[in-house]
Enzyme design. Sequence first.
Site, PDB file in Angstrom:
ATOM      1  CG  HIS A 132      30.931  -4.061 154.064  1.00 23.85           C
ATOM      2  ND1 HIS A 132      32.113  -4.520 153.482  1.00 23.85           N
ATOM      3  CD2 HIS A 132      30.164  -5.353 154.049  1.00 23.85           C
ATOM      4  CE1 HIS A 132      32.106  -5.995 153.040  1.00 23.85           C
ATOM      5  NE2 HIS A 132      30.699  -6.108 153.752  1.00 23.85           N
ATOM      6  CE  LYS A 137      35.362 -23.363 152.099  1.00 23.45           C
ATOM      7  NZ  LYS A 137      34.138 -23.296 151.080  1.00 23.45           N
ATOM      8  NE  ARG A 187      25.248  -7.718 149.053  1.00 29.24           N
ATOM      9  CZ  ARG A 187      26.181  -8.508 149.122  1.00 29.24           C
ATOM     10  NH1 ARG A 187      27.403  -8.176 148.776  1.00 29.24           N
ATOM     11  NH2 ARG A 187      26.189  -9.377 149.990  1.00 29.24           N
ATOM     12  CB  SER A 191      34.366  -8.834 150.200  1.00 31.69           C
ATOM     13  OG  SER A 191      33.745  -7.631 151.056  1.00 31.69           O
TER      14      SER A 191
HETATM   15  N1  LIG Z   1      27.221  -3.387 149.045  1.00 31.66           N
HETATM   16  C1  LIG Z   1      26.522  -3.499 150.215  1.00 31.66           C
HETATM   17  N2  LIG Z   1      25.444  -2.876 150.424  1.00 31.66           N
HETATM   18  C2  LIG Z   1      24.657  -3.457 151.766  1.00 31.66           C
HETATM   19  N3  LIG Z   1      25.101  -4.419 152.607  1.00 31.66           N
HETATM   20  C3  LIG Z   1      26.060  -5.176 152.224  1.00 31.66           C
HETATM   21  C4  LIG Z   1      27.002  -5.006 151.152  1.00 31.66           C
HETATM   22  N4  LIG Z   1      27.758  -5.652 151.094  1.00 31.66           N
HETATM   23  C5  LIG Z   1      27.694  -6.439 152.129  1.00 31.66           C
HETATM   24  N5  LIG Z   1      26.733  -6.210 152.751  1.00 31.66           N
HETATM   25  C6  LIG Z   1      26.190  -6.865 154.158  1.00 31.66           C
HETATM   26  O1  LIG Z   1      27.091  -6.835 155.198  1.00 31.66           O
HETATM   27  C7  LIG Z   1      26.910  -8.026 155.871  1.00 31.66           C
HETATM   28  C8  LIG Z   1      28.362  -8.551 156.013  1.00 31.66           C
HETATM   29  O2  LIG Z   1      28.617  -9.102 154.650  1.00 31.66           O
HETATM   30  P1  LIG Z   1      29.966  -9.774 154.189  1.00 31.66           P
HETATM   31  O3  LIG Z   1      31.131  -9.483 155.086  1.00 31.66           O
HETATM   32  O4  LIG Z   1      29.726 -11.168 153.894  1.00 31.66           O
HETATM   33  O5  LIG Z   1      30.321  -8.975 152.788  1.00 31.66           O
HETATM   34  P2  LIG Z   1      30.129  -9.339 151.199  1.00 31.66           P
HETATM   35  O6  LIG Z   1      30.589  -8.326 150.588  1.00 31.66           O
HETATM   36  O7  LIG Z   1      28.920 -10.033 151.144  1.00 31.66           O
HETATM   37  O8  LIG Z   1      31.292 -10.464 151.128  1.00 31.66           O
HETATM   38  P3  LIG Z   1      31.533 -11.734 150.178  1.00 31.66           P
HETATM   39  O9  LIG Z   1      31.648 -11.157 148.932  1.00 31.66           O
HETATM   40  O10 LIG Z   1      32.825 -12.454 150.607  1.00 31.66           O
HETATM   41  O11 LIG Z   1      30.406 -12.628 150.821  1.00 31.66           O
HETATM   42  C9  LIG Z   1      25.789  -8.886 155.270  1.00 31.66           C
HETATM   43  O12 LIG Z   1      24.476  -8.696 155.744  1.00 31.66           O
HETATM   44  C10 LIG Z   1      25.912  -8.384 153.829  1.00 31.66           C
HETATM   45  O13 LIG Z   1      24.641  -8.415 153.225  1.00 31.66           O
HETATM   46 MG   LIG Z   2      28.429 -11.869 151.389  1.00 28.74          MG
END
Ligand SMILES: Nc1ncnc2c1ncn2[C@@H]1O[C@H](COP(=O)(O)OP(=O)(O)OP(=O)(O)O)[C@@H](O)[C@H]1O
Ligand SMILES: [Mg+2]
Length: 169
Positions: free
Chosen positions: A26, A50, A99, A137
């Site tokens: 992020h 959730k 990703r 996450s």
């Molecule tokens: N490692 C990463 N690199 C690039 N973009 C990311 C990464 N992790 C999340 N994102 C992007 O950030 C945005 C917000 O993602 P989000 O808050 O759902 O995180 P997540 O890591 O996917 O969480 P979860 O595992 O709970 O789904 C989305 O567009 C997601 O694709």
């Molecule tokens: Mg996600």
Amino acid sequence: MRRGPSDEMKINALYPGTFDPPTNGHIDLVERGSKIFDHVTVAVLTNPVKNPLFTVEERVEMLQEATRGFGNVSVATFDGMMVDFAREIGAKVVLRGIRAISDYEHEFQMALMNRRLAPELETVFLQPAGRYSFVSSRMVKEVVSFGGKVEGLVPPNVIKRLKSRIKKS
Ligand SMILES: Nc1ncnc2c1ncn2[C@@H]1O[C@H](COP(=O)(O)OP(=O)(O)OP(=O)(O)O)[C@@H](O)[C@H]1O
Ligand SMILES: [Mg+2]
């Protein structure tokens, strides 16, 4: 005479997500966005997820701590529809991360639905550094819950909070 962009020409980007917790993937995306756009608003979606591990306030604090070094980034919260919040803050761009191909299908559907709802808003996808392309996450929480190390995958402040949260529960 050459002038700087006026306020109307400035491009504000909105980076919405759950950030439970923020990862280096992020933050990598925020940094890339902050170099392209005039301002990036990272916004935590407050619609009930959730069983989130962290409260919205904790997620905001972690994001603030991790993005303090970027001069043009702020952190906010929103509920309801992302497009309404984008209009409220005057964002022209929605920033999202891709990703792997697996992210694409869902992101593509959301981007097209959002375009229908707000044709003036463009979704821009950025790729993280390769070393973060497998970080989510959910995986981070899973690894920590089994006692594995996530150093280097999440900001240091997030490691501290993850350890104390998972110890307590
Ligand atoms: N490692 C990463 N690199 C690039 N973009 C990311 C990464 N992790 C999340 N994102 C992007 O950030 C945005 C917000 O993602 P989000 O808050 O759902 O995180 P997540 O890591 O996917 O969480 P979860 O595992 O709970 O789904 C989305 O567009 C997601 O694709
Ligand atoms: Mg996600």
